[in-house]
Motif scaffolding. Structure first.
Motif, mmCIF file in Angstrom:
data_model
loop_
_atom_site.group_PDB
_atom_site.id
_atom_site.type_symbol
_atom_site.label_atom_id
_atom_site.label_comp_id
_atom_site.label_asym_id
_atom_site.label_seq_id
_atom_site.Cartn_x
_atom_site.Cartn_y
_atom_site.Cartn_z
ATOM 1 N N UNK A 58 20.153 -18.649 -18.550
ATOM 2 C CA UNK A 58 20.174 -17.333 -17.919
ATOM 3 C C UNK A 58 19.580 -17.489 -16.518
ATOM 4 N N UNK A 59 19.791 -16.493 -15.690
ATOM 5 C CA UNK A 59 19.185 -16.472 -14.358
ATOM 6 C C UNK A 59 17.997 -15.529 -14.379
ATOM 7 N N UNK A 60 16.839 -16.028 -13.930
ATOM 8 C CA UNK A 60 15.641 -15.210 -13.791
ATOM 9 C C UNK A 60 15.373 -15.022 -12.305
ATOM 10 N N UNK A 61 15.023 -13.804 -11.922
ATOM 11 C CA UNK A 61 14.696 -13.485 -10.534
ATOM 12 C C UNK A 61 13.223 -13.115 -10.447
ATOM 13 N N UNK A 62 12.462 -13.901 -9.714
ATOM 14 C CA UNK A 62 11.043 -13.636 -9.518
ATOM 15 C C UNK A 62 10.888 -12.939 -8.167
ATOM 16 N N UNK A 63 10.378 -11.701 -8.176
ATOM 17 C CA UNK A 63 10.243 -10.900 -6.966
ATOM 18 C C UNK A 63 8.777 -10.888 -6.551
ATOM 19 N N UNK A 64 8.506 -11.443 -5.369
ATOM 20 C CA UNK A 64 7.138 -11.462 -4.851
ATOM 21 C C UNK A 64 6.773 -10.055 -4.382
ATOM 22 N N UNK A 65 5.769 -9.460 -5.024
ATOM 23 C CA UNK A 65 5.356 -8.102 -4.705
ATOM 24 C C UNK A 65 4.908 -7.974 -3.244
ATOM 25 N N UNK A 66 4.236 -8.981 -2.737
ATOM 26 C CA UNK A 66 3.693 -8.935 -1.375
ATOM 27 C C UNK A 66 4.799 -8.870 -0.318
ATOM 28 N N UNK A 67 5.855 -9.670 -0.471
ATOM 29 C CA UNK A 67 6.880 -9.784 0.568
ATOM 30 C C UNK A 67 8.222 -9.195 0.177
ATOM 31 N N UNK A 68 8.443 -8.973 -1.109
ATOM 32 C CA UNK A 68 9.733 -8.500 -1.583
ATOM 33 C C UNK A 68 10.764 -9.615 -1.722
ATOM 34 N N UNK A 69 10.362 -10.843 -1.365
ATOM 35 C CA UNK A 69 11.262 -11.990 -1.472
ATOM 36 C C UNK A 69 11.613 -12.238 -2.940
ATOM 37 N N UNK A 70 12.880 -12.537 -3.203
ATOM 38 C CA UNK A 70 13.330 -12.841 -4.559
ATOM 39 C C UNK A 70 13.680 -14.312 -4.654
ATOM 40 N N UNK A 71 13.096 -14.977 -5.642
ATOM 41 C CA UNK A 71 13.368 -16.389 -5.911
ATOM 42 C C UNK A 71 14.070 -16.461 -7.262
ATOM 43 N N UNK A 72 15.275 -16.991 -7.290
ATOM 44 C CA UNK A 72 16.070 -17.047 -8.512
ATOM 45 C C UNK A 72 16.165 -18.466 -9.024
ATOM 46 N N UNK A 73 16.242 -18.593 -10.340
ATOM 47 C CA UNK A 73 16.409 -19.904 -10.957
ATOM 48 C C UNK A 73 17.140 -19.761 -12.279
ATOM 49 N N UNK A 74 17.747 -20.844 -12.711
ATOM 50 C CA UNK A 74 18.356 -20.905 -14.041
ATOM 51 C C UNK A 74 17.271 -21.317 -15.028
ATOM 52 N N UNK A 75 17.355 -20.781 -16.232
ATOM 53 C CA UNK A 75 16.379 -21.099 -17.271
ATOM 54 C C UNK A 75 17.085 -21.201 -18.612
ATOM 55 N N UNK A 76 16.663 -22.166 -19.407
ATOM 56 C CA UNK A 76 17.225 -22.308 -20.751
ATOM 57 C C UNK A 76 16.632 -21.250 -21.670
#
Length: 163
Positions: free
Chosen positions: A51-69
């Protein structure tokens, strides 16, 4: 020869002992593969679904996405994929620091299959930016329904080991 068997739905690991000699193999889809330098627990828990998980940095709003089993620990997903979350997982996933504090939307929080333990709740009490939908990444497994989920990473980190 003595054989010990560890069962998995798609594979099985066999360990044979002959005196002091030990060899480990995995049998997957009828093929015997050597397990030299492989973490058996991680290999057997490997799930081909991702699946794809999106980690959203609260401070900057930047979203970092990655695949995860599916079935992987969220802390391991962040570390293994070099997701740039400052100070994340300072205790290496031992639930001793709360730096893997994550915040879920109410809708997604209610879907989490594993409820927080009393120990996790005690640790979360020391987290900055705590919310009713906070969890520790080291205590959560990736679930199939999480595909595309946005998970908020709080702006402030607190290392509970410094108290």
């Amino acid at each position: 020869m003595m054989l010990s068997l560890c069962r998995s739905s798609k594979s099985r690991a066999l360990t044979s002992f002959r005196g002091l000699f030990q060899s480990q193999v995995i049998i997957r889809n009828g093929k015997q593969l050597p397990l030299i330098g492989v973490n058996i627990k991680r290999f057997l828990s490997a799930n081909p679904e991702t699946v794809t998980l999106n980690f959203v940095k609260e401070r900057t709003g930047e979203t970092l996405s990655t695949k995860a089993k599916v079935g992987a620990n969220i802390y391991d997903v962040v570390i293994d994929n070099d997701i740039d979350l400052d100070g994340f997982g300072a205790c290496e996933g031992t639930m001793a620091c709360v730096t893997c504090h994550l915040i879920f939307s109410k809708k997604h929080f209610d879907k989490l299959q594993s409820p927080a333990t009393e120990d996790e709740m005690d640790m979360l009490d020391m987290a900055w930016g705590l919310s009713d939908t906070s969890r520790l990444g080291c205590q959560l497994k990736v679930e199939k329904w999480m595909d595309g989920i946005d998970i908020t990473v709080p702006a402030e980190k607190n290392d509970a080991r410094t108290f």
